[in-house]
Write a protein that holds these residues in place. Structure first.
Motif, PDB file in Angstrom:
ATOM      1  N   THR A 147       0.831  -1.193   0.000  1.00  0.00           N
ATOM      2  CA  THR A 147       0.000   0.000   0.000  1.00  0.00           C
ATOM      3  C   THR A 147       0.869   1.247   0.000  1.00  0.00           C
ATOM      4  O   THR A 147       2.092   1.151   0.028  1.00  0.00           O
ATOM      5  CB  THR A 147      -0.888   0.065   1.258  1.00  0.00           C
ATOM      6  N   ASN A 148       0.182   2.394   0.037  1.00  0.00           N
ATOM      7  CA  ASN A 148       0.921   3.656   0.028  1.00  0.00           C
ATOM      8  C   ASN A 148       1.573   3.953   1.377  1.00  0.00           C
ATOM      9  O   ASN A 148       2.156   5.013   1.543  1.00  0.00           O
ATOM     10  CB  ASN A 148       0.005   4.820  -0.389  1.00  0.00           C
ATOM     11  N   ARG A 149       1.451   3.032   2.330  1.00  0.00           N
ATOM     12  CA  ARG A 149       2.222   3.228   3.555  1.00  0.00           C
ATOM     13  C   ARG A 149       3.203   2.080   3.773  1.00  0.00           C
ATOM     14  O   ARG A 149       3.734   1.867   4.855  1.00  0.00           O
ATOM     15  CB  ARG A 149       1.293   3.414   4.747  1.00  0.00           C
ATOM     16  N   SER A 150       3.481   1.359   2.691  1.00  0.00           N
ATOM     17  CA  SER A 150       4.395   0.228   2.806  1.00  0.00           C
ATOM     18  C   SER A 150       5.850   0.665   2.847  1.00  0.00           C
ATOM     19  O   SER A 150       6.706  -0.081   3.305  1.00  0.00           O
ATOM     20  CB  SER A 150       4.177  -0.742   1.641  1.00  0.00           C
ATOM     21  N   ASP A 155       4.933  -4.525   4.202  1.00  0.00           N
ATOM     22  CA  ASP A 155       3.736  -5.091   3.577  1.00  0.00           C
ATOM     23  C   ASP A 155       2.644  -5.206   4.638  1.00  0.00           C
ATOM     24  O   ASP A 155       2.929  -5.176   5.836  1.00  0.00           O
ATOM     25  CB  ASP A 155       4.053  -6.439   2.922  1.00  0.00           C
ATOM     26  N   GLN A 156       1.404  -5.360   4.185  1.00  0.00           N
ATOM     27  CA  GLN A 156       0.282  -5.240   5.126  1.00  0.00           C
ATOM     28  C   GLN A 156       0.214  -6.355   6.162  1.00  0.00           C
ATOM     29  O   GLN A 156      -0.416  -6.182   7.196  1.00  0.00           O
ATOM     30  CB  GLN A 156      -1.029  -5.161   4.361  1.00  0.00           C
ATOM     31  N   SER A 157       0.856  -7.493   5.893  1.00  0.00           N
ATOM     32  CA  SER A 157       0.795  -8.550   6.912  1.00  0.00           C
ATOM     33  C   SER A 157       1.560  -8.106   8.159  1.00  0.00           C
ATOM     34  O   SER A 157       1.322  -8.605   9.250  1.00  0.00           O
ATOM     35  CB  SER A 157       1.366  -9.860   6.360  1.00  0.00           C
ATOM     36  N   GLN A 158       2.463  -7.146   7.983  1.00  0.00           N
ATOM     37  CA  GLN A 158       3.255  -6.696   9.120  1.00  0.00           C
ATOM     38  C   GLN A 158       2.475  -5.754  10.034  1.00  0.00           C
ATOM     39  O   GLN A 158       2.971  -5.369  11.083  1.00  0.00           O
ATOM     40  CB  GLN A 158       4.533  -6.021   8.620  1.00  0.00           C
ATOM     41  N   TRP A 159       1.279  -5.383   9.618  1.00  0.00           N
ATOM     42  CA  TRP A 159       0.495  -4.464  10.438  1.00  0.00           C
ATOM     43  C   TRP A 159      -0.539  -5.220  11.292  1.00  0.00           C
ATOM     44  O   TRP A 159      -1.228  -4.628  12.101  1.00  0.00           O
ATOM     45  CB  TRP A 159      -0.277  -3.470   9.575  1.00  0.00           C
ATOM     46  N   ARG A 385       7.611   0.303  -6.064  1.00  0.00           N
ATOM     47  CA  ARG A 385       7.524   1.063  -4.814  1.00  0.00           C
ATOM     48  C   ARG A 385       8.559   0.466  -3.847  1.00  0.00           C
ATOM     49  O   ARG A 385       8.626  -0.757  -3.709  1.00  0.00           O
ATOM     50  CB  ARG A 385       6.120   0.890  -4.242  1.00  0.00           C
ATOM     51  N   PRO A 386       9.335   1.303  -3.213  1.00  0.00           N
ATOM     52  CA  PRO A 386      10.211   0.753  -2.170  1.00  0.00           C
ATOM     53  C   PRO A 386       9.365   0.444  -0.938  1.00  0.00           C
ATOM     54  O   PRO A 386       8.344   1.094  -0.705  1.00  0.00           O
ATOM     55  CB  PRO A 386      11.179   1.900  -1.882  1.00  0.00           C
ATOM     56  N   MET A 387       9.774  -0.543  -0.177  1.00  0.00           N
ATOM     57  CA  MET A 387       8.989  -0.925   0.993  1.00  0.00           C
ATOM     58  C   MET A 387       9.890  -1.032   2.216  1.00  0.00           C
ATOM     59  O   MET A 387      11.088  -1.263   2.099  1.00  0.00           O
ATOM     60  CB  MET A 387       8.264  -2.248   0.729  1.00  0.00           C
ATOM     61  N   ARG A 388       9.247  -0.878   3.346  1.00  0.00           N
ATOM     62  CA  ARG A 388       9.920  -1.020   4.647  1.00  0.00           C
ATOM     63  C   ARG A 388      11.266  -0.288   4.682  1.00  0.00           C
ATOM     64  O   ARG A 388      12.323  -0.894   4.865  1.00  0.00           O
ATOM     65  CB  ARG A 388      10.096  -2.485   4.975  1.00  0.00           C
ATOM     66  N   GLY A 389      11.169   0.998   4.463  1.00  0.00           N
ATOM     67  CA  GLY A 389      12.354   1.841   4.556  1.00  0.00           C
ATOM     68  C   GLY A 389      13.314   1.674   3.394  1.00  0.00           C
ATOM     69  O   GLY A 389      14.387   2.263   3.394  1.00  0.00           O
TER      70      GLY A 389
END
Ligand SMILES: Cc1cc2nc3c(=O)[nH]c(=O)nc-3n(C[C@H](O)[C@H](O)[C@H](O)COP(=O)(O)OP(=O)(O)OC[C@H]3O[C@@H](n4cnc5c(N)ncnc54)[C@H](O)[C@@H]3O)c2cc1C
Lengths: 473, 165
Positions: A147-150, A155-159, A385-389
């Protein structure tokens, strides 16, 4: 079976007429349609438990589904199996504003949750995928979607901070802190078994509630577009921006996307001369003007640094400016969004090879993927999209096609196969892996992992009724 | 030069390398439909981003009777360049033809994308020209006549500005 199901959910909530079953026999992608025997609509956990118990008794395969927009055939039933439609199980059970999490049911969509937060003036938000507004938030968390906050949060499973799951015998389990506490604040500190259900594509259980983390909604935000002219320049900028830790999101779209948004259905596979190759959309949020201005200046300085390397990168454009020039570009003005050029283009077909992989290899993957797409006659529509920093990112090759054209379906199958081989060889891993791709990858996956998965699956679903056909089961 | 007979073909769903009657709509919107049909995009599948942006701007503006009359009254070509993207707008009696590349023109305008978008969204031409961010050549009076035709209007269908997520 029909009568037994009707006794659980009421006769109106059991569908068996062909026109009613039709929407459940396919999804956007090229997977062959599969007819369910029945569709049952549940509204509460107890009903799901009773339905699963019944399926276990009758050894009937069961496939949960919400919007069916996963683009991989993951919600298609096994032949003769039952589809459990969870769209009506759509309660936002609670939003804990103080501790920043929500408890939701499977049918809660991106649009529902956003509306709820806005209407109740809750200064929290979550991440939006580019999937249509009616897709399930819970399903995307279970699938580890992006998502746009990844970029910030992975990834969303981490939330996920807690799951309530119906197991294959109809029993119920809660994972995370709410196994003991009345607060679903996290998956710590007990042994965490949520992983038995995350990424398993409904082959181990059916989630009836999920607690997941929300994030602060800042008063100021900006979406800026940056046009770039080479893959190297694009991803050098992306990698550097990640390390500033100032951006909420850095989405990247290859050049055909803008053309398709502006109504060109089949852009010529090569870019026109002098055209930008990528569009980055950079989200910045801030609590004050001073913070926003600092972020903007850092963005501009980072881009200037990359320009000094000889890369051509345009100055950031505010999305509001682009919108004034062409409202079609407004698809990126506000999330969630219906990307009509992907979902409503007449042919009906949408497919992709979506992967997670190391950001350092993006240029390489993009060059190879572009060559493959162009050779197969598809414009190289690429989403990144880059993810997790910035520890990893998403690299997705997207194609639209005509579902009524058998030859075109064969063409996208060949395209996807070649793309899969390429990305895998370069160290990328396909997410939301469709059954056909799993079969191709199986021989290369660590045998120890496969054996452990096999044992886990047998333990959790000894009868093999949970969404058969996925992940090789 | 485009093949005029091909350019007259109605917009087809399948890919074509002919011309596209931009944004053609149904008869329920006669004015908009007529306006859109007056913008003739040559080789839409190969058209660059600049040309597509110009198509959108022109199609919206030509819905205004005064602007439509102005466009149809012009007989001239303008070369627009944003970065390395070139398009030529040719004003003819049957409408405005957009083709990729630099063809013979009566006036020219060029600059980086941001500066040009600034011009079309209302920043005006003079300031950016004086600052050297936009360059003009050829007949400046012609450019002044064309500018309102490619200026972004407040689109009625625009969503109100909101937070992106
Ligand atoms: C145009 C477009 C853009 C997209 N963009 C993105 C994107 O940016 N990021 C992204 O991550 N995805 C994206 N997607 C993919 C897709 O929308 C997501 O995978 C979405 O989360 C699926 O939600 P759904 O409601 O459609 O789930 P479905 O497709 O109905 O189900 C998905 C899977 O979850 C299982 N499942 C459903 N409910 C449950 C449950 N309660 N318990 C256990 N398993 C369950 C199903 O059996 C299936 O295996 C996009 C899709 C489209 C069409």
């Amino acid at each position: 079976m029909k009568a037994a199901l009707a006794a659980i959910v009421g006769a109106d909530n059991v569908l068996d007429a062909a026109p009613d079953l039709a929407p459940y026999r396919e999804d956007y992608c090229e997977a062959d349609p599969v007819d369910p025997s029945l569709v049952v609509l549940a509204t509460k956990t107890e009903e799901v438990q009773a339905i699963v118990r019944l399926c276990a008794e009758r050894q009937t395969p069961i496939t949960p589904r919400v919007a069916g927009s996963n683009v991989g055939g993951l919600a298609l039933p096994a032949p003769g199996g039952l589809v459990l439609d969870l769209t009506r199980m759509n309660r936002i059970v609670s939003v804990d504003e103080a501790d920043m999490y929500a408890v939701i049911e499977p049918g809660v969509t991106q649009a529902d949750l956003k509306r709820h937060l806005v209407e109740h003036d809750i200064p929290l938000t979550f991440g939006f995928s580019l999937a249509p507004p009616d897709t399930s938030v819970l399903a995307n968390c279970l699938l580890g979607g992006l998502t746009n906050r990844s970029l910030k949060y992975g990834d969303q499973s981490q939330w996920v901070s807690g799951l309530e799951v119906v197991l294959s015998d109809g029993s119920l389990v809660r994972t995370g802190s709410w196994a003991l506490s009345d607060s679903a604040f996290g998956l710590v500190p007990f042994p965490d078994v949520s992983g038995l259900f995350l990424g398993w594509q409904a082959t181990t259980g059916i989630t009836t509630r999920m607690a997941f983390q929300l994030w602060p909604r800042h008063p100021l935000n900006k979406r800026l577009f940056v046009l770039t002219y080479s893959a190297h320049g694009t991803f050098e900028a992306v990698r550097r921006l990640c390390r500033t830790e100032l951006c909420d999101d850095i989405g990247g779209l290859s050049w055909p996307s803008a053309k398709m948004m502006m109504g060109v259905k089949h852009p010529y596979p090569e870019p026109a001369s002098g055209e930008p190759t990528f569009f980055l959309y950079v989200d910045l949020t801030a609590g004050s003007e001073a913070e926003m201005s600092l972020k903007e200046r850092t963005l501009e300085q980072t881009l200037a640094d990359v320009r000094h390397l000889g890369e051509r990168i345009e100055e950031p454009l505010d999305v509001a400016t682009l919108l004034r020039v062409n409202p079609a570009l407004g698809a990126f003005a506000e999330f969630p969004v219906e990307l009509e050029f992907l979902t409503n283009h007449g042919g009906g077909g949408l497919t992709w090879i979506g992967t997670y992989g190391p950001l350092s290899r993006f240029e390489d993957g993009i060059a190879a993927g572009t060559e493959i797409m162009v050779r197969h006659g598809f414009p190289p529509l690429i989403v990144t999209r880059p993810m997790r920093g910035g520890h990893y990112g998403v690299l997705r090759f997207v194609a639209i096609f005509d579902k009524k054209d058998a030859a075109e379906i064969e063409r996208v199958k060949k395209l996807n196969l070649e793309l899969l081989e390429m990305v895998t060889a370069k160290g990328f891993v396909m997410y939301k892996t469709p059954p056909w791709a799993w079969e191709k990858l199986r021989g290369r996956i660590d045998p120890g992992l496969l054996a452990l998965m096999e044992r886990t699956k047998r333990m959790l679903d000894p009868l093999g009724i949970m969404n058969p056909g996925k992940l090789g089961y | 030069m485009p093949d005029r007979s091909t350019a007259r073909e109605p917009h087809a769903d399948e890919p074509s390398v002919g011309a596209d009657r931009a944004l053609a709509r149904r008869p329920a919107e006669p004015l908009a439909a007529r306006a859109a049909e007056l913008v003739i995009l040559h080789e839409p599948e190969r058209m660059n981003l600049l040309g597509l942006l110009m198509r959108g701007l022109l199609a919206a503006n030509l819905e205004e009777p005064a602007l439509r009359a102005r466009a149809l009254g012009l007989r001239a070509s303008i070369h627009v360049r944003a970065g390395d993207m070139h398009v030529t707008l040719r004003f003819a009696e049957d409408g405005v033809h957009i083709s990729a590349g630099a063809e013979a023109s009566n006036a020219r305008v060029s600059g980086d994308m941001k500066a040009l978008l600034g011009v079309v969204t209302g920043a005006g031409m003079i300031g950016p020209v004086l600052r050297g961010r936009v360059r003009i050549g050829g007949n400046p009076f012609l450019l002044l006549r064309v500018l309102p035709l490619i200026r972004a209007r407040a689109h009625a269908s625009l969503p109100p500005a909101k937070e992106p997520s």
